[in-house]
Design a protein around this motif. Structure first.
Motif, mmCIF file in Angstrom:
data_model
loop_
_atom_site.group_PDB
_atom_site.id
_atom_site.type_symbol
_atom_site.label_atom_id
_atom_site.label_comp_id
_atom_site.label_asym_id
_atom_site.label_seq_id
_atom_site.Cartn_x
_atom_site.Cartn_y
_atom_site.Cartn_z
ATOM 1 N N PRO A 568 37.619 27.758 49.451
ATOM 2 C CA PRO A 568 37.505 28.734 48.354
ATOM 3 C C PRO A 568 37.276 30.159 48.845
ATOM 4 O O PRO A 568 37.803 31.111 48.262
ATOM 5 C CB PRO A 568 36.308 28.223 47.550
ATOM 6 C CG PRO A 568 36.187 26.789 47.889
ATOM 7 C CD PRO A 568 36.635 26.670 49.301
ATOM 8 N N ARG A 571 40.686 31.532 49.987
ATOM 9 C CA ARG A 571 41.607 31.752 48.866
ATOM 10 C C ARG A 571 41.171 32.942 48.006
ATOM 11 O O ARG A 571 41.988 33.804 47.661
ATOM 12 C CB ARG A 571 41.690 30.491 48.000
ATOM 13 C CG ARG A 571 42.483 29.356 48.628
ATOM 14 C CD ARG A 571 42.692 28.265 47.603
ATOM 15 N NE ARG A 571 43.432 27.144 48.124
ATOM 16 C CZ ARG A 571 44.755 27.075 48.237
ATOM 17 N NH1 ARG A 571 45.491 28.109 47.871
ATOM 18 N NH2 ARG A 571 45.341 25.994 48.709
ATOM 19 N N TYR A 572 39.896 32.979 47.613
ATOM 20 C CA TYR A 572 39.444 34.024 46.701
ATOM 21 C C TYR A 572 39.422 35.392 47.387
ATOM 22 O O TYR A 572 39.694 36.413 46.742
ATOM 23 C CB TYR A 572 38.059 33.683 46.158
ATOM 24 C CG TYR A 572 38.078 32.695 45.021
ATOM 25 C CD1 TYR A 572 38.016 33.124 43.704
ATOM 26 C CD2 TYR A 572 38.167 31.334 45.248
ATOM 27 C CE1 TYR A 572 38.033 32.222 42.650
ATOM 28 C CE2 TYR A 572 38.188 30.415 44.216
ATOM 29 C CZ TYR A 572 38.124 30.866 42.909
ATOM 30 O OH TYR A 572 38.144 29.970 41.876
ATOM 31 N N THR A 573 39.082 35.425 48.677
ATOM 32 C CA THR A 573 39.099 36.703 49.395
ATOM 33 C C THR A 573 40.516 37.255 49.462
ATOM 34 O O THR A 573 40.759 38.433 49.152
ATOM 35 C CB THR A 573 38.547 36.529 50.815
ATOM 36 O OG1 THR A 573 37.196 36.064 50.746
ATOM 37 C CG2 THR A 573 38.569 37.853 51.568
ATOM 38 N N HIS A 575 43.080 36.449 47.525
ATOM 39 C CA HIS A 575 43.574 36.752 46.177
ATOM 40 C C HIS A 575 42.985 38.059 45.658
ATOM 41 O O HIS A 575 43.696 38.882 45.060
ATOM 42 C CB HIS A 575 43.221 35.603 45.231
ATOM 43 C CG HIS A 575 43.627 35.856 43.812
ATOM 44 N ND1 HIS A 575 44.938 35.871 43.393
ATOM 45 C CD2 HIS A 575 42.881 36.124 42.696
ATOM 46 C CE1 HIS A 575 44.997 36.129 42.104
ATOM 47 N NE2 HIS A 575 43.764 36.295 41.654
ATOM 48 N N GLY A 576 41.682 38.261 45.883
ATOM 49 C CA GLY A 576 41.060 39.489 45.408
ATOM 50 C C GLY A 576 41.640 40.725 46.076
ATOM 51 O O GLY A 576 41.880 41.752 45.416
ATOM 52 N N THR A 610 35.984 38.952 42.509
ATOM 53 C CA THR A 610 36.743 37.752 42.873
ATOM 54 C C THR A 610 36.167 37.097 44.121
ATOM 55 O O THR A 610 36.042 35.868 44.201
ATOM 56 C CB THR A 610 38.222 38.115 43.102
ATOM 57 O OG1 THR A 610 38.738 38.744 41.930
ATOM 58 C CG2 THR A 610 39.040 36.870 43.399
ATOM 59 N N ILE A 611 35.808 37.919 45.113
ATOM 60 C CA ILE A 611 35.223 37.376 46.344
ATOM 61 C C ILE A 611 33.889 36.697 46.045
ATOM 62 O O ILE A 611 33.575 35.640 46.614
ATOM 63 C CB ILE A 611 35.054 38.498 47.384
ATOM 64 C CG1 ILE A 611 36.425 39.031 47.805
ATOM 65 C CG2 ILE A 611 34.286 37.995 48.602
ATOM 66 C CD1 ILE A 611 36.374 40.244 48.709
ATOM 67 N N LEU A 613 33.115 35.197 43.280
ATOM 68 C CA LEU A 613 33.430 33.904 42.671
ATOM 69 C C LEU A 613 33.819 32.890 43.744
ATOM 70 O O LEU A 613 33.483 31.701 43.639
ATOM 71 C CB LEU A 613 34.563 34.063 41.649
ATOM 72 C CG LEU A 613 34.207 34.815 40.367
ATOM 73 C CD1 LEU A 613 35.430 34.952 39.469
ATOM 74 C CD2 LEU A 613 33.081 34.114 39.607
ATOM 75 N N GLY A 614 34.521 33.352 44.774
ATOM 76 C CA GLY A 614 34.825 32.465 45.899
ATOM 77 C C GLY A 614 33.561 32.019 46.604
ATOM 78 O O GLY A 614 33.426 30.850 46.993
ATOM 79 N N GLN A 617 31.949 29.289 44.523
ATOM 80 C CA GLN A 617 32.582 27.991 44.735
ATOM 81 C C GLN A 617 32.223 27.408 46.097
ATOM 82 O O GLN A 617 31.999 26.202 46.231
ATOM 83 C CB GLN A 617 34.105 28.142 44.625
ATOM 84 C CG GLN A 617 34.602 28.417 43.220
ATOM 85 C CD GLN A 617 34.305 27.282 42.272
ATOM 86 O OE1 GLN A 617 34.669 26.135 42.520
ATOM 87 N NE2 GLN A 617 33.620 27.580 41.184
#
Length: 684
Positions: A568, A571-573, A575-576, A610-611, A613-614, A617
């Motif tokens: 996670p 992915r979130y890093t 994506h953000g 976003t990061i 939220l990663g 998770q």
């Protein structure tokens, strides 16, 4: 709410919180030698929560046990029928059915994946064990879909229960899976039915969440058209709204399938069932890592094939030729006849067993040849990283480990240096950041597992106040106080230490990988399939590679948690960082900013929610894996859950599981609070 320093002469929330925490830490450090109860919460002050829960739940479970045993006996029939059907279906026909499904859903790529995956299962020699596992999944998933779907529809139709349903699902998501097994073991007895029911319970929340989400996202004009059609509420719901939400609901089916498969493997610990999960556990206990790896890869093959096919069903796309689908099935039936006449049964095809034996032998040779290097890696990480984090520099720095003895003068020098560095940072206007330096230095000197309980409670409350205000602060303090009063505080701090160390490593390493993938599309093309694979592997399997090289112990648990929880963060890093609006990037470039300046000043601040939220998770994944890691020799709350499971101690199992869930919930709410604050600051 500001997290940083001050505005004008008025100190910000972060500054006030940091001052309170620093003062609390200094007082505890000064008073603990004179008031030992500040350092270690007295046993006389704890409440016998485990005994109370055990008494009440044992009475309640014994009351409903006859009904539960009746349900268990009833569920044994469909499970037996499914198992018999799968075991007596010729393996070529079953491989053909999976291949045909893959073709129909996703074309040649999915067809080849299904064929390769199930052919691997045939060649592994674990066909019987695999079909037993698949029979549990085949029965538990419909139960989970029915239970989760009904719950989601109920929450959508009765708004008053929606918040309660979401709270229950949050708790179910954070309570360790093994905690489910203790009361179920008492209710349903020893055997595979426990795994079936636990799997259905564990797999229901993803379905419920996606049903709720799908029904919420239905466009208003569709709902209005349903009302205008003149049908009653049930007709509107089942004929119009649920079909409109089918894509999101199928995502829930996919997630439920994966959750059920993961839980069935975990339930093998107490099921004693001749399934693939039990085979993995048995071979690991015997240190037959070649066989364990082979059995683990069978689970991975199942997980990937099930995941890709169910995900393909969730996508709205044209299906492929039915004629070719039927032709594949016909070929499979023809080969099945030949197999019945001439070929051996799937369970007798052990084509990959020599490969497993070869891997076992090569691994033994490798470990013997490189044992000193592997021990050096493990000892270095333990002596210079994990051990100081756990018991502090005062306890970890010894002549045996570091070559010298830590003294009181060294502690004083460390704190003085941290105070000086913090003062310089505060003088530059970042007062809260400057105050954090001596706080962190004091925590490292003391050790996370040795922190005074008032410091932890007040620290959590201060962080909660900065992240979300008084309500979140009160929630954090009361939740942790419940763990303190339960008598599980010491084990909770140990669990907090190991999961915290793993999360910190994931944040640094995963954040760096995510940053590289954001800058380089080629790097993301390489990393993405690895992340996809790691997310489909059941928890159990992560233990195998670390045990192969580092044996049982805390370091192996640490590595297993990182392997599972890092995805996670990556992915979130990534994506953000790639989701920054183009106009912001164009403005930065036009002003003359370099790539790294744009990343630091524009992309990173915008990607912060976003990061975070990663990171949230990652924390939840780490706590989930922490309990599984107790299988390989760790202590803490995970060990208490396993002890309770072995002794059928419902009270200890529930209390330990609840304590683990509390730690995860508090961390979850704190990170969500900071993410919400960053979104507000960015106007999102």
């Amino acid at each position: 709410m500001r997290v940083g320093g001050s505005t004008g002469r008025r100190p910000g929330a972060g500054t006030i919180a940091a001052l309170v925490v620093l003062a609390t830490g200094a007082l505890c450090m000064a008073l603990v030698p004179h008031l030992p109860w500040l350092g270690q919460f007295p046993d006389a002050w704890t409440l016998p929560m485990s005994a109370w829960i055990d008494t009440w739940l044992t009475w309640f479970l014994n009351l409903i046990k006859p009904g539960a045993r009746l349900l268990s006996a009833a569920l044994a029939y469909p499970m037996g029928w499914t198992k018999a059907l799968l075991l007596h279906t010729p393996w070529p026909l079953l491989v053909a059915l999976v291949t045909a499904l893959g073709w129909y859903v996703g074309g040649m790529r999915l067809a080849l994946l299904g064929f390769a995956g199930f052919s691997f299962v045939v060649a592994s020699g674990y066909w019987v064990e695999s079909m037993n596992t698949l029979s549990l999944v085949a029965v538990s998933v419909p139960l989970a879909l029915l239970l989760g779907g009904a719950t989601g529809i109920l929450a959508n139709e009765v708004p008053r229960v929606k918040s309660s349903v979401q709270t229950v699902m949050d708790v179910m998501q954070t309570v360790p899976t093994f905690a489910y097994l203790t009361p179920l073991l008492l209710l349903f007895g020893f055997g595979p039915v426990v795994g079936l029911i636990a799997s259905a319970i564990y797999a229901a929340p993803p379905m419920a969440r996606n049903v709720m989400l799908g029904l919420e996202r239905i466009e208003t004009d569709i709902k209005e058209a349903a009302i205008m059609s003149g049908g009653n509420r049930m007709q509107q719901l089942f004929l119009i709204e649920i079909p409109s939400a089918a894509t999101q609901i199928m995502v829930g089916v996919n997630q439920s399938l994966m959750a059920a498969l993961s839980m069935v493997i975990i339930a093998a610990v107490i099921g004693g069932f001749n399934d693939i999960g039990w085979e993995v556990l048995l071979t690991m206990r015997k240190a037959q890592f070649g066989d364990a790896l082979l059995a683990g890869l069978v689970i991975v093959a199942f997980a990937i094939v099930i995941d890709r096919n169910s995900a393909g069903m969730a996508r709205q796309q044209a299906r492929h030729s039915r004629r070719i689908t039927l032709a594949i099935i016909a070929v499979g039936a023809f080969v099945a006849v030949l197999a019945w006449l001439y070929l051996p049964a799937a369970g007798q095809l052990k084509l990959l067993v020599p490969v497993a034996d070869w891997v076992d032998g090569r691994l033994t040779v490798f470990v013997r040849a490189n044992g000193a290097a592997l021990d050096s890696i493990k000892n270095t990480a333990m002596f210079y990283g994990l051990l100081p984090l756990r018991i502090g520099l005062d306890g970890a720095v010894l002549p045996f480990t570091w070559g010298f003895q830590w003294t009181g003068w060294m502690s004083a020098a460390l704190l003085a240096a941290s105070a000086a560095i913090g003062g310089v940072i505060a003088f530059q206007g970042r007062v809260a950041a400057g105050l954090l330096v001596p706080i962190l230095a004091g925590m490292v000197e003391t050790g996370i597992a040795e922190l005074p309980w008032p410091f932890v409670l007040i620290g959590a409350g201060a962080v909660g106040w900065v992240a979300g205000g008084r309500r979140l602060a009160l929630f954090a303090v009361l939740m942790l106080a419940a763990v303190l009063l339960s008598g599980l505080w010491e084990k909770a701090l140990w669990s907090l230490y190991l999961s915290g160390a793993a999360v910190l490593t994931c944040a640094i390493l995963g954040g760096a990988i995510g940053l590289i993938c954001a800058l380089s599309p080629l790097a993301w093309r390489v990393v993405q399939p690895v992340c996809d694979m790691l997310q489909t592997i059941p928890l159990f399997v992560f233990l195998i590679p670390v045990l192969m090289f580092f044996q049982i112990g805390e370091f192996s648990a640490f590595l297993a948690i990182i392997l599972y929880a890092i995805v996670p963060m990556i992915r979130y890093t990534r994506h953000g960082l790639v989701s920054t609006p183009p106009d912001l990037i164009e403005a930065a470039v036009s002003s003359g900013a370099t790539t790294w300046q744009t990343m630091r000043e524009v992309r990173a601040p915008y990607a912060a929610p976003t990061i975070l939220l990663g990171l949230n998770q990652t924390i939840l994944y780490a706590f989930a894996m922490l309990v599984i890691a107790a299988l390989i020799g760790t202590t803490g709350l995970g060990q208490s859950i396993f002890v309770a499971l072995g002794q059928a101690d419902v009270g200890l199992g529930i209390t330990s599981g609840a304590a683990m869930a509390i730690l995860a919930l508090v961390a979850d709410r704190l990170v969500q609070g900071f993410a919400a604050e960053r979104r507000r600051a960015l106007g999102l």
